[in-house]
Design a protein around this motif. Sequence first.
Motif, PDB file in Angstrom:
ATOM      1  N   ILE A 164       0.800  -1.222   0.000  1.00 17.80           N
ATOM      2  CA  ILE A 164       0.000   0.000   0.000  1.00 17.80           C
ATOM      3  C   ILE A 164       0.832   1.271   0.000  1.00 17.80           C
ATOM      4  N   GLY A 165       2.089   1.180   0.405  1.00 12.35           N
ATOM      5  CA  GLY A 165       2.949   2.354   0.387  1.00 12.35           C
ATOM      6  C   GLY A 165       2.667   3.324   1.528  1.00 12.35           C
ATOM      7  N   ILE A 166       3.500   4.369   1.594  1.00 13.85           N
ATOM      8  CA  ILE A 166       3.431   5.362   2.665  1.00 13.85           C
ATOM      9  C   ILE A 166       3.515   6.746   2.051  1.00 13.85           C
ATOM     10  N   GLY A 167       2.573   7.609   2.396  1.00 12.49           N
ATOM     11  CA  GLY A 167       2.589   8.977   1.894  1.00 12.49           C
ATOM     12  C   GLY A 167       3.769   9.756   2.448  1.00 12.49           C
ATOM     13  N   PRO A 168       4.275  10.755   1.706  1.00 10.27           N
ATOM     14  CA  PRO A 168       5.452  11.517   2.159  1.00 10.27           C
ATOM     15  C   PRO A 168       5.243  12.208   3.502  1.00 10.27           C
ATOM     16  N   GLU A 169       3.998  12.576   3.808  1.00  9.06           N
ATOM     17  CA  GLU A 169       3.727  13.271   5.067  1.00  9.06           C
ATOM     18  C   GLU A 169       3.847  12.352   6.277  1.00  9.06           C
ATOM     19  N   HIS A 170       3.891  11.023   6.047  1.00  7.15           N
ATOM     20  CA  HIS A 170       3.966  10.060   7.155  1.00  7.15           C
ATOM     21  C   HIS A 170       5.345   9.427   7.304  1.00  7.15           C
ATOM     22  N   GLN A 171       6.248   9.649   6.363  1.00  8.30           N
ATOM     23  CA  GLN A 171       7.471   8.850   6.305  1.00  8.30           C
ATOM     24  C   GLN A 171       8.439   9.093   7.451  1.00  8.30           C
ATOM     25  N   GLU A 172       8.405  10.252   8.071  1.00  6.59           N
ATOM     26  CA  GLU A 172       9.222  10.475   9.248  1.00  6.59           C
ATOM     27  C   GLU A 172       8.467  10.082  10.512  1.00  6.59           C
ATOM     28  N   ARG A 173       7.181  10.315  10.521  1.00 11.41           N
ATOM     29  CA  ARG A 173       6.362  10.065  11.707  1.00 11.41           C
ATOM     30  C   ARG A 173       6.283   8.581  12.072  1.00 11.41           C
ATOM     31  N   ILE A 174       6.370   7.686  11.076  1.00  6.90           N
ATOM     32  CA  ILE A 174       6.213   6.256  11.355  1.00  6.90           C
ATOM     33  C   ILE A 174       7.326   5.705  12.244  1.00  6.90           C
ATOM     34  N   PHE A 175       8.423   6.452  12.404  1.00  7.83           N
ATOM     35  CA  PHE A 175       9.509   6.003  13.273  1.00  7.83           C
ATOM     36  C   PHE A 175       9.345   6.492  14.711  1.00  7.83           C
ATOM     37  N   ASP A 176       8.241   7.198  14.990  1.00  7.02           N
ATOM     38  CA  ASP A 176       7.975   7.665  16.349  1.00  7.02           C
ATOM     39  C   ASP A 176       7.181   6.617  17.123  1.00  7.02           C
ATOM     40  N   LYS A 177       7.168   6.743  18.448  1.00  7.13           N
ATOM     41  CA  LYS A 177       6.418   5.818  19.290  1.00  7.13           C
ATOM     42  C   LYS A 177       4.918   5.923  19.025  1.00  7.13           C
ATOM     43  N   PHE A 178       4.276   4.765  18.937  1.00  5.96           N
ATOM     44  CA  PHE A 178       2.816   4.648  18.814  1.00  5.96           C
ATOM     45  C   PHE A 178       2.275   5.350  17.564  1.00  5.96           C
ATOM     46  N   GLU A 179       3.109   5.457  16.527  1.00  3.10           N
ATOM     47  CA  GLU A 179       2.686   6.105  15.288  1.00  3.10           C
ATOM     48  C   GLU A 179       2.674   5.098  14.147  1.00  3.10           C
ATOM     49  N   ARG A 180       1.787   5.333  13.182  1.00  2.00           N
ATOM     50  CA  ARG A 180       1.752   4.542  11.957  1.00  2.00           C
ATOM     51  C   ARG A 180       1.014   5.349  10.901  1.00  2.00           C
TER      52      ARG A 180
END
Length: 212
Positions: A138-154
């Motif tokens: 499904i891929g990952i939007g550019p606005e989420h690509q840094e956030r997914i490495f944070d705690k409790f984020e996806r």
Amino acid sequence: MRREVEGSGGEVVARERVVSAARGAEQQLHKLAVLVDALLDVSRLTQGRLALTWEELDVGEVVREVVERFAQQAAKMGSEVEVVADGPVEGRWDRLRLEQVVTNLLSNALKYGAGRPVRVWVEGRPGQAVLVVRDEGIGIGPEHQERIFDKFERAVSGRHYGGLGLGLYITRQIVQALGGTIEVESEPGRGATFRVVLPRTSTPSPSGRGPG
């Protein structure tokens, strides 16, 4: 299992029903163990207490062992996992934590890979080892690509995919503790590529124990 026995009316419970109940309990216990381990790791990372045990390893060997463990899950999800490794890629790392990095990335690729092939590359460079995990999901939007490495984020709804959003956070912290970096390249609907670069003789972060 208790419900199966109590609902049998005193009759002998069929073996198939007992096996099915036991298998369900085993799956739930495994999920609980994974959850507890993840929360313990978050606690250790938060306190800077992630201990590392350094030893000589071949990244390709570690990757193949982890992929073999995922064979049944990959088959169930309809995904073929291909490993590409040209010869040994050796260095000094923590085996358990390196396995955890590969496990988290492979699990992530299978979960979001939409049943399509997953490819894992291991490449040796002067002074570096590179691990790449690529899915076609499904891929990952550019606005989420840094956030997914944070705690409790996806980047997606937990209702549809489950999990706590800790896997990639823990993965990045381990990679950094090993002296390396991790990045993602992705577009919505076109899969995701995670790239880990590790120094072959790692310089430990303050959270780990150094070689020797």
